[in-house]
Motif scaffolding. Structure first.
Motif, PDB file in Angstrom:
ATOM      1  N   ALA A 228      49.126  47.728 -24.127  1.00 17.24           N
ATOM      2  CA  ALA A 228      48.753  48.580 -23.000  1.00 17.24           C
ATOM      3  C   ALA A 228      47.259  48.483 -22.769  1.00 17.24           C
ATOM      4  CB  ALA A 228      49.151  50.029 -23.264  1.00 17.24           C
ATOM      5  N   GLY A 229      46.870  48.629 -21.517  1.00 21.09           N
ATOM      6  CA  GLY A 229      45.465  48.734 -21.162  1.00 21.09           C
ATOM      7  C   GLY A 229      45.095  50.198 -21.070  1.00 21.09           C
ATOM      8  N   VAL A 230      44.023  50.597 -21.738  1.00 21.88           N
ATOM      9  CA  VAL A 230      43.655  52.019 -21.830  1.00 21.88           C
ATOM     10  C   VAL A 230      42.177  52.199 -21.475  1.00 21.88           C
ATOM     11  CG1 VAL A 230      43.446  53.989 -23.379  1.00 21.88           C
ATOM     12  CG2 VAL A 230      45.381  52.430 -23.617  1.00 21.88           C
ATOM     13  N   TRP A 231      41.907  53.178 -20.620  1.00 24.55           N
ATOM     14  CA  TRP A 231      40.527  53.583 -20.356  1.00 24.55           C
ATOM     15  C   TRP A 231      40.199  54.746 -21.290  1.00 24.55           C
ATOM     16  CZ3 TRP A 231      37.022  50.997 -17.597  1.00 24.55           C
ATOM     17  CH2 TRP A 231      37.471  50.080 -16.645  1.00 24.55           C
ATOM     18  N   ASN A 232      39.234  54.557 -22.175  1.00 23.48           N
ATOM     19  CA  ASN A 232      38.855  55.558 -23.169  1.00 23.48           C
ATOM     20  C   ASN A 232      37.599  56.309 -22.729  1.00 23.48           C
ATOM     21  OD1 ASN A 232      40.732  54.695 -25.516  1.00 23.48           O
ATOM     22  ND2 ASN A 232      39.742  52.794 -24.916  1.00 23.48           N
ATOM     23  N   TYR A 233      37.653  57.625 -22.818  1.00 24.49           N
ATOM     24  CA  TYR A 233      36.494  58.448 -22.467  1.00 24.49           C
ATOM     25  C   TYR A 233      35.356  58.207 -23.464  1.00 24.49           C
ATOM     26  CZ  TYR A 233      33.513  62.569 -22.446  1.00 24.49           C
ATOM     27  OH  TYR A 233      32.437  63.400 -22.440  1.00 24.49           O
ATOM     28  N   ILE A 234      34.128  57.986 -22.957  1.00 27.74           N
ATOM     29  CA  ILE A 234      32.968  57.751 -23.808  1.00 27.74           C
ATOM     30  C   ILE A 234      32.023  58.946 -23.825  1.00 27.74           C
ATOM     31  CG2 ILE A 234      30.951  56.276 -24.239  1.00 27.74           C
ATOM     32  CD1 ILE A 234      33.584  54.896 -24.762  1.00 27.74           C
ATOM     33  N   LYS A 235      31.597  59.384 -22.641  1.00 29.75           N
ATOM     34  CA  LYS A 235      30.657  60.502 -22.577  1.00 29.75           C
ATOM     35  C   LYS A 235      30.593  61.044 -21.158  1.00 29.75           C
ATOM     36  CE  LYS A 235      26.295  59.989 -22.714  1.00 29.75           C
ATOM     37  NZ  LYS A 235      24.942  59.692 -23.220  1.00 29.75           N
ATOM     38  N   THR A 236      29.895  62.186 -21.005  1.00 26.08           N
ATOM     39  CA  THR A 236      29.701  62.810 -19.705  1.00 26.08           C
ATOM     40  C   THR A 236      28.218  62.745 -19.334  1.00 26.08           C
ATOM     41  OG1 THR A 236      31.523  64.351 -20.072  1.00 26.08           O
ATOM     42  CG2 THR A 236      29.942  64.930 -18.348  1.00 26.08           C
ATOM     43  N   ILE A 237      27.949  62.396 -18.082  1.00 29.12           N
ATOM     44  CA  ILE A 237      26.596  62.412 -17.539  1.00 29.12           C
ATOM     45  C   ILE A 237      26.560  63.497 -16.466  1.00 29.12           C
ATOM     46  CG2 ILE A 237      24.807  61.091 -16.352  1.00 29.12           C
ATOM     47  CD1 ILE A 237      26.204  58.553 -17.448  1.00 29.12           C
ATOM     48  N   ARG A 238      25.557  64.415 -16.542  1.00 23.72           N
ATOM     49  CA  ARG A 238      25.549  65.558 -15.635  1.00 23.72           C
ATOM     50  C   ARG A 238      24.146  65.780 -15.068  1.00 23.72           C
ATOM     51  NH1 ARG A 238      27.264  68.663 -19.022  1.00 23.72           N
ATOM     52  NH2 ARG A 238      29.488  68.670 -18.505  1.00 23.72           N
ATOM     53  N   ASN A 239      24.066  66.066 -13.784  1.00 27.49           N
ATOM     54  CA  ASN A 239      22.810  66.441 -13.141  1.00 27.49           C
ATOM     55  C   ASN A 239      22.848  67.939 -12.841  1.00 27.49           C
ATOM     56  OD1 ASN A 239      20.508  66.761 -11.652  1.00 27.49           O
ATOM     57  ND2 ASN A 239      21.205  65.565  -9.880  1.00 27.49           N
ATOM     58  N   ASP A 240      22.151  68.747 -13.653  1.00 32.49           N
ATOM     59  CA  ASP A 240      22.160  70.193 -13.491  1.00 32.49           C
ATOM     60  C   ASP A 240      21.058  70.684 -12.554  1.00 32.49           C
ATOM     61  OD1 ASP A 240      24.341  70.632 -15.210  1.00 32.49           O
ATOM     62  OD2 ASP A 240      23.041  70.488 -16.973  1.00 32.49           O
ATOM     63  N   SER A 241      20.288  69.748 -12.021  1.00 30.04           N
ATOM     64  CA  SER A 241      19.177  70.140 -11.158  1.00 30.04           C
ATOM     65  C   SER A 241      19.622  70.240  -9.698  1.00 30.04           C
ATOM     66  CB  SER A 241      18.033  69.134 -11.281  1.00 30.04           C
ATOM     67  OG  SER A 241      18.373  67.925 -10.606  1.00 30.04           O
ATOM     68  N   ASP A 249      19.645  55.640 -19.358  1.00 29.51           N
ATOM     69  CA  ASP A 249      19.777  55.805 -20.805  1.00 29.51           C
ATOM     70  C   ASP A 249      20.668  54.694 -21.342  1.00 29.51           C
ATOM     71  OD1 ASP A 249      19.508  56.790 -23.331  1.00 29.51           O
ATOM     72  OD2 ASP A 249      20.242  58.805 -22.860  1.00 29.51           O
ATOM     73  N   LYS A 250      20.810  54.680 -22.654  1.00 34.00           N
ATOM     74  CA  LYS A 250      21.702  53.702 -23.280  1.00 34.00           C
ATOM     75  C   LYS A 250      23.072  54.313 -23.532  1.00 34.00           C
ATOM     76  CE  LYS A 250      18.686  50.410 -25.631  1.00 34.00           C
ATOM     77  NZ  LYS A 250      18.360  49.770 -26.941  1.00 34.00           N
ATOM     78  N   VAL A 251      24.112  53.538 -23.260  1.00 37.34           N
ATOM     79  CA  VAL A 251      25.479  53.952 -23.551  1.00 37.34           C
ATOM     80  C   VAL A 251      25.970  53.115 -24.726  1.00 37.34           C
ATOM     81  CG1 VAL A 251      27.835  54.106 -22.691  1.00 37.34           C
ATOM     82  CG2 VAL A 251      25.915  54.589 -21.158  1.00 37.34           C
ATOM     83  N   SER A 252      26.298  53.773 -25.835  1.00 39.21           N
ATOM     84  CA  SER A 252      26.767  53.067 -27.034  1.00 39.21           C
ATOM     85  C   SER A 252      28.284  52.932 -27.000  1.00 39.21           C
ATOM     86  CB  SER A 252      26.340  53.810 -28.304  1.00 39.21           C
ATOM     87  OG  SER A 252      24.938  53.820 -28.418  1.00 39.21           O
ATOM     88  N   ILE A 321      21.932  55.379 -13.109  1.00 35.12           N
ATOM     89  CA  ILE A 321      22.886  55.920 -12.139  1.00 35.12           C
ATOM     90  C   ILE A 321      22.177  56.950 -11.272  1.00 35.12           C
ATOM     91  CG2 ILE A 321      25.078  57.121 -11.825  1.00 35.12           C
ATOM     92  CD1 ILE A 321      25.842  56.259 -14.630  1.00 35.12           C
ATOM     93  N   LEU A 322      22.336  56.842  -9.966  1.00 34.67           N
ATOM     94  CA  LEU A 322      21.797  57.825  -9.044  1.00 34.67           C
ATOM     95  C   LEU A 322      22.799  58.976  -8.924  1.00 34.67           C
ATOM     96  CD1 LEU A 322      19.656  58.693  -6.979  1.00 34.67           C
ATOM     97  CD2 LEU A 322      20.977  57.432  -5.231  1.00 34.67           C
ATOM     98  N   LEU A 323      22.362  60.201  -9.266  1.00 36.39           N
ATOM     99  CA  LEU A 323      23.234  61.369  -9.262  1.00 36.39           C
ATOM    100  C   LEU A 323      22.802  62.369  -8.212  1.00 36.39           C
ATOM    101  CD1 LEU A 323      23.566  62.010 -13.110  1.00 36.39           C
ATOM    102  CD2 LEU A 323      25.253  60.941 -11.620  1.00 36.39           C
ATOM    103  N   ASP A 324      23.761  62.914  -7.478  1.00 38.72           N
ATOM    104  CA  ASP A 324      23.499  63.979  -6.518  1.00 38.72           C
ATOM    105  C   ASP A 324      23.290  65.296  -7.269  1.00 38.72           C
ATOM    106  OD1 ASP A 324      23.878  62.187  -4.443  1.00 38.72           O
ATOM    107  OD2 ASP A 324      26.050  62.609  -4.348  1.00 38.72           O
ATOM    108  N   LYS A 350      33.298  51.996 -16.751  1.00 40.60           N
ATOM    109  CA  LYS A 350      33.451  52.554 -15.426  1.00 40.60           C
ATOM    110  C   LYS A 350      32.973  53.988 -15.428  1.00 40.60           C
ATOM    111  CE  LYS A 350      36.524  52.457 -11.458  1.00 40.60           C
ATOM    112  NZ  LYS A 350      37.864  52.104 -10.937  1.00 40.60           N
ATOM    113  N   PHE A 351      32.368  54.404 -14.299  1.00 39.53           N
ATOM    114  CA  PHE A 351      31.822  55.743 -14.170  1.00 39.53           C
ATOM    115  C   PHE A 351      32.571  56.450 -13.051  1.00 39.53           C
ATOM    116  CE2 PHE A 351      28.041  55.016 -16.793  1.00 39.53           C
ATOM    117  CZ  PHE A 351      28.076  53.629 -16.878  1.00 39.53           C
TER     118      PHE A 351
END
Length: 368
Positions: A228-241, A249-252, A321-324, A350-351
């Motif tokens: 099976a092909g699986v997309w695994n969650y890595i981390k969350t990126i958030r713009n609170d401003s 940043d670096k994604v490990s 990544i440009l975040l709104d 993928k984001f």
């Protein structure tokens, strides 16, 4: 490490961080008709499975108990055969097109002699030897030819296949028995034995040992679970401003083949150094070929040549990544699984917004 990644700007909503998509597939042994590079044969006390696609073959004294499992390299001169069989003269017969050659050792290819197949012995779906004779099975017609000599068709005769003997995936024989591998059923992967294909006399059925199943095309889909092909969650990126920002940043992520998870496949095999100079190489080849298979056989029908099969590493990739304002993005990585285990971590990232779990397959399709 080179990673492939993309950003999708989608509406934001809550979702489970562990959500992933698993493609439901089946698993089965690939039949000879779909795997011309694979065959069974036997002689005296030994039984063989030839994997010409992997340039090797397995020898055993008992498929049911998984005894004396040895894997040898297939000599280049013995490769690419259409069919493989062994005779009571202790010779292996390799059929290509309208001719055949016999050798005494498939790992060496010495003392080879080539003959032309008699017209009545050409075009068979399966070939085997038993009771001092050669058998050519024309499965689609429901008949078989029996002869003392495949070059002259001496004492040649045609017989009807018994109904119980028509659905074999592979056929092979020993001195006093015929064998044929049965399609997968509720009892697992089995093979039947009889003394007459025409009457199915003395029919008896046995199960393959799991260590033997793992060597068969499609076998890992049965012993470990379908691919099976699986997309695994890595981390969350958030713009609170309240401003647009560029997040850098670096994604490990893990990248490559997790060989350690597949090493147990080789535990019961005595592998010749000529087949594999390092532990896990044969398991790597089997896993790669499993993913290449169609979903009908527990594969995923993808070409993984561009992925890293040599090692497993944890590396970082710098991304921007440009975040709104208030935007939240989840980072996913693609992997290939056998059953529930991720064994090949691909280069694709993928984001996505939290409402979306990636569903696409980023790998190239296999060309069967």
């Amino acid at each position: 490490m080179e990673l492939r990644w993309r950003v999708s700007h989608l509406p934001t909503a809550w979702m489970s961080l562990l959500r992933w998509r698993l493609c439901k597939v089946m698993a089965a042994i690939v039949p000879k008709t779909a795997a011309p590079w694979v065959d069974f044969c036997s002689v005296d006390k030994y039984y063989y499975i030839v994997r010409a696609d992997l340039s090797c073959y397995m020898r055993s004294t008992n498929f049911n108990k998984g005894e004396d499992l040895n894997v040898f390299s297939l000599h280049p001169s013995c490769g690419n055969g259409d069919h493989y069989l062994a005779h009571e003269d202790d010779l292996f017969y390799i059929i290509k097109g309208t001719s055949y050659r016999h050798v005494s050792d498939m790992s060496k290819g010495d003392d080879a002699v080539v003959y032309s197949l008699h017209p009545s012995c050409q075009g068979g779906d399966h070939y085997l030897s038993a009771f001092g004779k050669f058998y050519i099975i024309y499965q689609s017609r429901g008949v078989y030819h029996r002869t003392k000599n495949m070059a002259t068709y001496e004492d040649g005769k045609e017989y009807s296949l018994h109904n119980d003997c028509k659905d074999g995936l592979y056929y092979f024989g020993v001195k006093d028995y015929y064998y044929f591998v049965k399609p997968l059923n509720e009892w697992g992967v089995q093979y039947s034995r009889c003394t007459n294909f025409n009457t199915n006399e003395r029919g008896e059925t046995f199960s393959f040992h799991p260590s033997v199943i793992g060597f068969l095309p499609g076998g890992l889909g049965i012993t470990h679970g379908p691919s099976a092909g699986v997309w695994n969650y890595i981390k969350t990126i958030r713009n609170d401003s309240q401003d647009h920002i560029t997040w850098t940043d670096k994604v490990s992520v893990k990248q490559g083949f997790d060989k350690e998870k597949m090493l147990p496949v080789e535990n019961n095999w005595n592998i010749s150094p000529s087949v594999s100079g390092v532990p896990g190489r044969l398991a790597t080849l089997l896993t790669k070929s499993q993913f290449f298979l169609s979903t009908s056989y527990g594969g995923f029908s993808v070409n993984t040549d561009r992925e890293n099969w040599n090692s497993l590493s944890v590396d970082g990739e710098t991304v921007s990544i440009l975040l709104d304002p208030g935007q939240e993005v989840y980072v996913w990585q693609y992997s290939l699984n056998l059953g529930s285990e991720a064994v090949l971590f691909c280069r694709d990232l993928k984001f996505e917004a939290p409402t979306e779990c990636p569903t696409e397959n980023p790998l190239l399709p296999a060309k069967h």
